[in-house]
Design a protein around this motif. Structure first.
Motif, PDB file in Angstrom:
ATOM      1  N   LEU A  70      20.704  28.994  32.865  1.00 41.75           N
ATOM      2  CA  LEU A  70      20.471  28.670  34.277  1.00 41.75           C
ATOM      3  C   LEU A  70      21.596  27.801  34.837  1.00 41.75           C
ATOM      4  O   LEU A  70      21.889  27.871  36.038  1.00 41.75           O
TER       5      LEU A  70
ATOM      6  N   ALA B 115      12.783  32.889  24.590  1.00 41.07           N
ATOM      7  CA  ALA B 115      12.703  31.757  25.528  1.00 41.07           C
ATOM      8  C   ALA B 115      13.781  31.852  26.598  1.00 41.07           C
ATOM      9  O   ALA B 115      13.537  31.531  27.768  1.00 41.07           O
ATOM     10  N   ALA B 116      14.990  32.293  26.235  1.00 39.50           N
ATOM     11  CA  ALA B 116      16.067  32.420  27.220  1.00 39.50           C
ATOM     12  C   ALA B 116      15.705  33.464  28.276  1.00 39.50           C
ATOM     13  O   ALA B 116      15.969  33.277  29.473  1.00 39.50           O
TER      14      ALA B 116
ATOM     15  N   GLY C   4      13.895  31.023  36.526  1.00 42.78           N
ATOM     16  CA  GLY C   4      14.928  30.759  37.524  1.00 42.78           C
ATOM     17  C   GLY C   4      14.753  31.585  38.778  1.00 42.78           C
ATOM     18  O   GLY C   4      14.964  31.092  39.896  1.00 42.78           O
TER      19      GLY C   4
ATOM     20  N   PHE D 129      13.256  31.931  30.668  1.00 45.38           N
ATOM     21  CA  PHE D 129      13.904  31.021  31.612  1.00 45.38           C
ATOM     22  C   PHE D 129      14.617  31.797  32.718  1.00 45.38           C
ATOM     23  O   PHE D 129      14.716  31.313  33.851  1.00 45.38           O
ATOM     24  N   GLY D 130      15.145  32.986  32.403  1.00 39.31           N
ATOM     25  CA  GLY D 130      15.725  33.808  33.457  1.00 39.31           C
ATOM     26  C   GLY D 130      14.693  34.169  34.510  1.00 39.31           C
ATOM     27  O   GLY D 130      14.968  34.148  35.715  1.00 39.31           O
TER      28      GLY D 130
ATOM     29  N   GLY E 123      14.256  24.862  36.816  1.00 32.51           N
ATOM     30  CA  GLY E 123      14.213  25.301  35.422  1.00 32.51           C
ATOM     31  C   GLY E 123      15.053  24.414  34.520  1.00 32.51           C
ATOM     32  O   GLY E 123      14.642  24.063  33.405  1.00 32.51           O
TER      33      GLY E 123
ATOM     34  N   ALA F  44      20.823  34.985  31.592  1.00 29.65           N
ATOM     35  CA  ALA F  44      19.819  34.777  30.543  1.00 29.65           C
ATOM     36  C   ALA F  44      19.868  35.886  29.504  1.00 29.65           C
ATOM     37  O   ALA F  44      19.659  35.635  28.306  1.00 29.65           O
TER      38      ALA F  44
ATOM     39  N   ASN G 247      20.690  34.887  37.522  1.00 27.24           N
ATOM     40  CA  ASN G 247      19.796  34.246  36.549  1.00 27.24           C
ATOM     41  C   ASN G 247      19.423  35.210  35.427  1.00 27.24           C
ATOM     42  O   ASN G 247      19.463  34.865  34.239  1.00 27.24           O
TER      43      ASN G 247
ATOM     44  N   GLY H   2      17.686  28.311  27.837  1.00 23.07           N
ATOM     45  CA  GLY H   2      17.330  28.260  29.246  1.00 23.07           C
ATOM     46  C   GLY H   2      18.213  27.331  30.034  1.00 23.07           C
ATOM     47  O   GLY H   2      18.687  27.670  31.135  1.00 23.07           O
TER      48      GLY H   2
ATOM     49  N   VAL I 291      14.030  25.429  24.815  1.00 17.43           N
ATOM     50  CA  VAL I 291      14.725  24.941  26.018  1.00 17.43           C
ATOM     51  C   VAL I 291      16.234  25.146  26.006  1.00 17.43           C
ATOM     52  O   VAL I 291      16.861  25.160  27.068  1.00 17.43           O
TER      53      VAL I 291
ATOM     54  N   GLY J 148      13.884  21.879  31.383  1.00 22.46           N
ATOM     55  CA  GLY J 148      14.503  21.914  30.064  1.00 22.46           C
ATOM     56  C   GLY J 148      15.019  20.552  29.625  1.00 22.46           C
ATOM     57  O   GLY J 148      14.889  20.170  28.453  1.00 22.46           O
TER      58      GLY J 148
END
Length: 417
Positions: A347, A290-291, A298, A294-295, A306, A146, A142, A343, A340, A310
């Motif tokens: 993911l 944002a990415a 996750g 999200f990592g 996740g 990301a 993850n 992400g 989003v 999104g």
């Protein structure tokens, strides 16, 4: 492998996202659709231009859909993921340079060069994605995935900002007009893509194939056909894999369609080029942090949760976009997409990598890319045809909700997280 070597490999792998994301942002999403509409296809009806753009993206996706599983199998059998990736990068870079040579009203040639460039981009991604299992352990998928997307958004955004300045102030760079500036933007993007791919070639090491001796090409091709049949049967037996692939088939198409058709949608609504470019810059620079977030999400709550969060965001964004009236709303939506977009992509890649056998990563990622790009055939055409049949680009965009809904429902059934 020591910690320094592992870290260097991960950063070198992630830096390829920095390299190729410049093509997505500058060529695929921004300048190609604008330049195609205003220069190469000047004089054609707006609905026809949208259809041509959708067709070009669909042709490239169909090509990869047909080639991806076979290419992945050949790469795994021969231990040649990096050489095959290099071949597609070369195709993409050369075709992008070719766009600088296409003259006014030659929309057919522009489509041809664009399709080859996209095939190069998508084909290289088969092997790039599969190299994730060579540079990271499952517990780090993850975070490393990301990191790649985050660097991609940052690098793509920086080059795009330079190219925007180039087109807004061509005289600063000794260029005669915006047309010359856009041509230079295509050339600079090709050079950026080639240059920043170098760390991956230097430092990423792929796993040795199961066979101690690499077979000759004819033997490799025969073995790959048989292995492809075995892999397909294997996927059918692995319920969690094929269920995820089916879900991915639908929802990533909605994501790709929003990426590929957003600029043309804004043009169809009458927004100025400057507003569209500003919106793209907003998306890039919000997507970078944002990415990374999200990592972390996750790792904390699971990749599947996740992704579903999104997709819920994408549904709201699509509905809001269908009611959009002014550039300020477009900016707000661009920022929302940035929250989003990376992400969901990052993911998805890491979740799939955790589901498949590492020694068959390229061929399994071949199916992953095949289904993703087969879905991308539907999305742009869906937007284009619904827009043509109804005379409303807003209704065309709403058709994407079907893809997000089906994808989320199937992903919910994946027994993971």
């Amino acid at each position: 492998m020591n910690l320094t070597t592992t870290t260097r490999q991960r950063w070198a792998w992630a830096f390829y996202d920095w390299a190729n994301s410049a093509f997505i942002t500058t060529v695929m999403v921004a300048f190609f659709p604008i330049f195609f509409r205003k220069y190469w296809a000047n004089g054609l009806p707006s609905e026809d231009i949208t259809l041509h753009l959708g067709t070009a993206n669909a042709l490239a996706s169909v090509s990869i859909m047909l080639l991806a599983p076979f290419l992945g199998t050949v790469a795994d059998q021969g231990g040649i993921k990096k050489p095959m990736m290099a071949a597609f990068v070369t195709l993409g870079v050369c075709a992008t340079l070719g766009l600088t040579l296409v003259g006014e009203s030659q929309w057919q040639w522009a489509m041809f060069a664009f399709v080859l460039a996209v095939v190069g981009f998508l084909g290289a991604n088969i092997f790039y994605d599969s190299l994730l299992v060579d540079v990271a352990e499952e517990k780090d998928f993850n975070r490393v995935s990301a990191l790649g997307y985050a660097l991609g958004y940052l690098g793509g955004g920086l080059l795009f900002a330079v190219c925007v300045l180039l087109t807004l102030k061509p005289e600063w760079f000794g260029l005669v007009d915006k047309t010359a500036a856009v041509r230079w933007a295509f050339g600079i993007t090709a050079a950026w893509w080639a240059l920043f791919s170098i760390p991956l070639w230097l430092w990423v090491r792929e796993r040795a194939p199961a066979q101690a001796v690499r077979p000759s090409l004819p033997v490799l091709l025969r073995q790959s056909v048989g292995q492809l049949r075995d892999t397909f049967r294997h996927i059918r037996q692995l319920r969690v894999v094929w269920l995820f692939l089916l879900a991915y088939w639908f929802y990533i198409d909605g994501v790709d369609t929003v990426i590929l058709m957003s600029v043309d949608y804004g043009k169809a609504l009458g927004f100025a080029d400057d507003s569209l470019i500003t919106a793209l810059l907003i998306t890039q620079f919000i997507a970078f942090p944002a990415a990374l977030v999200f990592g972390w999400v996750g790792n904390q709550w699971g990749a599947k949760r996740g992704i579903l969060a999104g997709l819920a965001g994408y549904v709201l964004i699509t509905i809001m976009a269908s009611r959009m009236e002014n550039a300020q709303e477009f900016y707000l939506l661009a920022g929302s997409v940035g929250l989003v977009q990376g992400g969901v992509q990052a993911l998805s890649r890491s979740l799939y990598a955790s589901l498949i056998p590492a020694e068959q990563a390229a061929e399994f990622f071949g199916f992953y890319n095949m289904l993703g790009k087969f879905a991308a055939v539907l999305g742009p055409l869906l937007v284009g045809w619904v827009g043509v049949l109804t005379g409303s680009p807003r209704l065309g965009l709403l058709a994407v909700l079907l893809l997000f809904g089906l994808g989320a429902w199937l992903l919910w059934k994946v027994p993971r997280d």
